[in-house]
Scaffold this motif. Structure first.
Motif, mmCIF file in Angstrom:
data_model
loop_
_atom_site.group_PDB
_atom_site.id
_atom_site.type_symbol
_atom_site.label_atom_id
_atom_site.label_comp_id
_atom_site.label_asym_id
_atom_site.label_seq_id
_atom_site.Cartn_x
_atom_site.Cartn_y
_atom_site.Cartn_z
ATOM 1 N N ASP A 182 -7.293 -4.790 6.346
ATOM 2 C CA ASP A 182 -7.183 -3.973 5.132
ATOM 3 C C ASP A 182 -7.719 -4.679 3.898
ATOM 4 O O ASP A 182 -7.790 -4.075 2.819
ATOM 5 C CB ASP A 182 -5.711 -3.606 4.879
ATOM 6 C CG ASP A 182 -5.094 -2.804 6.015
ATOM 7 O OD1 ASP A 182 -5.827 -2.014 6.636
ATOM 8 O OD2 ASP A 182 -3.893 -2.977 6.281
ATOM 9 N N ARG B 168 0.815 -1.214 0.000
ATOM 10 C CA ARG B 168 0.000 0.000 0.000
ATOM 11 C C ARG B 168 0.850 1.266 0.000
ATOM 12 O O ARG B 168 0.575 2.194 -0.739
ATOM 13 C CB ARG B 168 -0.945 -0.014 1.214
ATOM 14 C CG ARG B 168 -2.018 1.056 1.166
ATOM 15 C CD ARG B 168 -3.039 0.873 2.263
ATOM 16 N NE ARG B 168 -2.440 0.805 3.588
ATOM 17 C CZ ARG B 168 -3.124 0.821 4.720
ATOM 18 N NH1 ARG B 168 -4.434 0.870 4.676
ATOM 19 N NH2 ARG B 168 -2.523 0.761 5.882
ATOM 20 N N GLN B 169 1.928 1.283 0.820
ATOM 21 C CA GLN B 169 2.655 2.535 0.930
ATOM 22 C C GLN B 169 4.135 2.415 1.274
ATOM 23 O O GLN B 169 4.886 3.368 1.119
ATOM 24 C CB GLN B 169 1.999 3.415 2.004
ATOM 25 C CG GLN B 169 1.894 2.764 3.370
ATOM 26 C CD GLN B 169 1.090 3.583 4.352
ATOM 27 O OE1 GLN B 169 0.464 4.570 3.985
ATOM 28 N NE2 GLN B 169 1.105 3.195 5.614
ATOM 29 N N ALA C 113 -9.004 -3.305 -0.061
ATOM 30 C CA ALA C 113 -7.969 -3.584 -1.061
ATOM 31 C C ALA C 113 -8.510 -4.455 -2.185
ATOM 32 O O ALA C 113 -8.230 -4.215 -3.369
ATOM 33 C CB ALA C 113 -6.768 -4.259 -0.390
#
Length: 289
Positions: free
Chosen positions: A88, A46-47, A92
């Motif tokens: 999550d 994600r990041q 997602a």
């Protein structure tokens, strides 16, 4: 069915969505066993771009560090491995819907996440392989339960088995039994570590150095597991062979029985499986909203 066979994954492209310990264990197994060219493996998260670059440096896999690279990798891969955190996963997977092709194989390593919930989140019956590996996959000694959706082809089944056989042993089970796999082997290493902690602590209390207590405990657990594996005997039979009447081992086992050791372990495994189902229900509830 329990499997240990391996074969080449050929030119199949893989995309790992989530770059945690299980994802690393699987890609490491594939690369180190030379079953897959790392240039055909892309890692996405994600990041945390730094984590992706770390995996690139260690294994030679391809990091998708921008949204453009991420979307391209997810769209073009033959197999997408879902390894994000359960909390999550719903959002997602919903975001994946416009990116995925109907024939792409989805492999999930997410605890509690059912095949039907994945289908609900994608709004179609995508080919899905649901798995429950454990962290021993990191050293090639993992134990993984596997189940398939109806639309998974025989070739896709074989590809999934090859992937997980690269990091240990696989057992194909009906999907409702995946929670049982979670209880027994998915979380199983933690139970053994907990036992080892107690053995080490007791050794230190009896006067051993922490180093000696740890070394003796590690070798004992390792040897006991290997005895079961190499002889094929039932653990209960092996235990009885080393438990002489009125001897030291019997005294220890009787003390464990006084503390309901076996009952506690059984309840712990059942609770683990229940918790996996609870997590799955939470993901399903989020999918509906």
């Amino acid at each position: 069915m329990v499997g240990t066979t391996t074969s080449s994954l050929g030119e199949v492209t893989l995309c790992f969505y989530g770059a945690g310990s299980i994802a690393e264990a699987i890609l490491r197994g594939l690369v180190e066993a030379k079953l897959k060219d790392p240039k055909h493996i892309t890692v996405v998260n994600r990041q945390n771009a730094e984590r992706l670059l770390q995996l690139e440096q260690q294994y030679g896999v391809v990091p998708a560090t921008t949204d453009e690279l991420k979307n391209s990798a997810l769209s073009n891969a033959d197999i997408v491995i879902l390894g994000m955190k359960p909390k999550d996963s719903a959002n997602a997977i919903k975001a994946l819907k416009p990116l995925l092709r109907p024939e792409q194989l989805i492999i999930s390593v997410i605890a509690g996440l059912s095949i039907s919930t994945i289908h609900q989140l994608l709004d179609r019956r995508q080919p899905v392989v649901r798995t429950m590996p454990n962290t021993s996959s990191t050293i090639g000694l993992g134990a993984t339960g596997i189940s398939y959706s109806e639309s998974v082809t025989s070739e896709q089944r074989e590809l999934a088995l090859v992937m997980f056989n690269a990091v240990g042993l696989t057992a194909v089970v009906d999907e409702p039994l995946i929670e049982a796999v979670n209880g027994v082997s998915g979380s199983g290493p933690a139970y053994v570590y907990y036992l080892m902690e107690a053995m080490i602590d007791a050794g230190v209390q009896l006067g051993l150095t922490p180093e000696a207590a740890k070394d003796l405990t590690v070798q004992t657990v390792r040897g006991a597991a290997e005895m079961v594996f190499s002889t094929g005997e039932n653990p209960g039979d092996l235990r009885r062979k080393v438990t002489s009447p009125n001897g030291t081992t019997q005294a220890a086992i009787e003390t464990l029985d006084q503390f309901a050791f076996q009952e506690g372990m059984n309840k712990a495994i059942v609770r683990c499986a229940e918790r996996a189902r609870e997590m799955g229900e939470a993901i399903r509830a989020e999918a509906i909203n």
